[in-house]
Design an enzyme around this catalytic site. Structure first.
Site, PDB file in Angstrom:
ATOM      1  N   LYS A   1       0.927  -1.368  -0.038  1.00  0.00           N
ATOM      2  CA  LYS A   1      -0.087   0.027   0.125  1.00  0.00           C
ATOM      3  C   LYS A   1       0.769   1.261   0.051  1.00  0.00           C
ATOM      4  O   LYS A   1       0.508   2.160  -0.616  1.00  0.00           O
ATOM      5  CB  LYS A   1      -0.848   0.022   1.172  1.00  0.00           C
TER       6      LYS A   1
HETATM    7  C1  PLP Z   1      -4.181  -4.924   0.565  1.00  0.00           C
HETATM    8  C2  PLP Z   1      -3.440  -6.143   0.431  1.00  0.00           C
HETATM    9  C3  PLP Z   1      -3.621  -7.114  -0.445  1.00  0.00           C
HETATM   10  C4  PLP Z   1      -4.846  -7.017  -1.375  1.00  0.00           C
HETATM   11  O1  PLP Z   1      -4.577  -6.010  -2.342  1.00  0.00           O
HETATM   12  P1  PLP Z   1      -5.924  -5.630  -3.254  1.00  0.00           P
HETATM   13  O2  PLP Z   1      -5.572  -4.368  -3.966  1.00  0.00           O
HETATM   14  O3  PLP Z   1      -6.878  -5.065  -2.046  1.00  0.00           O
HETATM   15  O4  PLP Z   1      -6.586  -6.946  -4.063  1.00  0.00           O
HETATM   16  C5  PLP Z   1      -2.569  -8.170  -0.551  1.00  0.00           C
HETATM   17  N1  PLP Z   1      -1.571  -8.226   0.321  1.00  0.00           N
HETATM   18  C6  PLP Z   1      -1.336  -7.312   1.011  1.00  0.00           C
HETATM   19  C7  PLP Z   1      -0.262  -7.551   2.163  1.00  0.00           C
HETATM   20  C8  PLP Z   1      -1.986  -6.271   1.224  1.00  0.00           C
HETATM   21  O5  PLP Z   1      -1.708  -5.295   2.252  1.00  0.00           O
END
Ligand code: PLP
Length: 493
Positions: free
Chosen positions: A111
């Protein structure tokens, strides 16, 4: 190029990109999307550049309405000094596959890629519009977005962040990362799961944009992946990883590359799909789900069925059964048919499911492949990949590795597995997977994992040891809106 809403289409509720970034959600409750995709004509030239330049170039075509300087600053300043490796997102060989490591930023999960950049775009957009009101950034998090948003908005004037996370629904380290955050922000647990929390936040937005709810002079904005600005930096790393494999000789110009993506809210994988629309030679995008396998079923059958139990798994950031960003894909695959898209969303709200027509399912199947994975299989892969290749997967990446193992037999293309979090973020689970009983206490787990693997504890976790808890609130779902209003009052006062 401009933005339109998935539920109104061209002509109604349109917005410029800076407006869409500030608003987050469209006034009709839909998501903002671009009305077309720019194609990167000089792909070969682009792929010779370094990762920051590639990101700036991609952002420049996807963010009309922002100047070159604004974009250069958002990307350059956003990432500068916050990543532990110079290339930001290294591509590492792991046995027969490649891992695209997206976890070297401040919160140690992918993120950060978007949330280091988005706040600077929000700030630039406000400045352009002469908007000097305070902005309250509302966040629902399944664990990783919260900390990344708190870090990303830290030091951005006129912006405060309020994070809601599901009580007992995130890892102990994720919780500690958020509860210790200094600065004029708020962090609050909600008695419910992530879907409840995300729905609560959407309801606050809807009430706010329809005028039912006001926050004094404070404006609401979103850092969730409903914000179109989140997608842009994520699209860029599909290009940078392709470039890395050209540079190391794995790929030749035009070769196809497959990506395996651990998926929850569908934001990361959708970014890969957009990269493909922009001309990147992507083979297939493999959607890896944990036991909340609503997307696996959708991709295999064309039926999205929300009527199932929410499961708490060892990959909490993917514990989601309402995948917001899928709405954007439906819009584009239906040929930008906002009536059809709104219809799917209404059916989902009313009946708990919808079916897409065959012509859409065919496109879904040609671009995507889907595999689900339970915790036991994910743990098995953590142990096997560690023992065989000396590479440590976190539980989310392990779900993707499981999908990779099934998918690789069906593809001749090189495969990139998106590594979305540092294994230390889930140290207890990773220890269990390695066959070791985790000790009591979050930091004991970190230290034990470091001892066993001889990998140092990442610096941001070391810092947490001496930080105090600043945010202790836990509320019910029904209290979210009044909590947000109270916090807005504090910002205003
Ligand atoms: C948010 C997240 C995901 C999923 O990603 P999306 O964009 O919501 O599909 C997968 N792995 C981790 C570690 C995340 O923080």
């Amino acid at each position: 190029m401009k933005c339109e809403s998935t539920r109104s289409g061209a002509g109604i509720n349109e917005a410029t990109v800076p407006e869409a970034i500030l608003k987050g959600l469209a006034p009709d409750g839909g998501l903002y999307v671009w009305d077309k995709f720019p194609v990167m004509h000089d792909l070969a030239g682009l792929l010779e550049k370094d990762n920051i330049s590639i990101t700036v170039n991609i952002a420049a075509v996807l963010l009309p309405g922002f100047s070159k300087e604004e974009i250069g600053f958002a990307v350059g300043n956003g990432y500068s000094g916050r990543f532990s490796v110079p290339e930001l997102t290294p591509v590492v060989k792991v046995g027969p596959a490649w891992a695209l490591e997206l976890f070297h930023g401040p919160s140690l999960a992918f993120k950060d890629m978007a949330l280091c950049v988005l706040p600077r775009l929000v700030h630039a957009a406000k400045k352009q519009m002469g908007d000097d009101s305070d902005t309250l950034v509302l966040v629902a998090t399944s664990g990783d977005t919260g900390k990344a948003a708190l870090e990303g908005f830290c030091g951005i004037p006129g912006c405060a962040v309020l994070v809601f996370f599901p009580y007992n629904g995130v890892s102990p380290l994720q919780e500690l990362q958020m509860r210790t955050q200094p600065g004029a922000n708020a962090v609050c647990a909600v008695r419910g799961n992530f879907d409840d929390t995300q729905r609560g936040v959407k309801q606050i937005f809807n009430a706010y944009s329809s005028g039912e709810l006001s926050f004094g002079g404070v404006k609401l904005s979103s850092a969730n992946s409903i914000n179109i600005g989140r997608l842009v930096p994520q699209i860029a790393y599909y290009f940078t990883s392709y470039a890395s494999l050209i540079k190391n000789g794995t790929l030749k110009r035009g070769d196809k590359l497959d990506f395996i993506i651990p998926t929850g809210n569908f934001g990361n994988i959708l970014s890969g799909w957009i990269a493909k629309q922009m001309g990147l030679p992507v083979g297939r995008l493999v959607c890896a789900s944990n036991e909340n396998d609503v997307l696996t079923e959708f991709i295999n059958t064309g039926k999205y069925d929300h009527r199932r139990d929410f499961k708490t798994t060892a990959s909490p950031s993917m514990d989601i059964i309402m995948s917001s960003n899928l709405e954007r894909l439906l819009y584009w695959l239906s040929g930008r048919d906002s009536g059809a898209t709104a219809g799917f969303m209404e059916a989902l709200a009313r009946n708990g499911y919808y079916n897409i027509p065959d012509y859409m399912l065919e496109s879904v199947k040609s671009d995507f492949y889907a595999v689900k994975c339970d915790d036991a299989s994910a743990f098995k892969h953590i142990r096997r990949v560690w023992e065989k290749y000396g590479y440590l997967l976190d539980p989310h990446t392990a779900v993707a590795w499981n999908a990779y193992e099934e998918y690789a037999a069906k593809s001749e293309n090189p495969c990139v597995v998106l590594a979305t979090a540092s294994p230390f973020k889930f140290a207890g689970s990773v220890l269990k997977a390695l066959g070791i009983t985790p000790p009591d206490g979050t930091f004991n787990c970190l230290d034990m994992l470091s001892r066993v693997t001889r990998i140092p504890v990442p610096h941001p976790f070391d810092e947490l040891r001496s930080m105090r808890i600043r945010h202790e609130d836990t509320i019910s779902i029904g209290e979210m809106s009044s909590y947000a209003q109270r916090f807005a009052g504090e910002i205003n006062g």
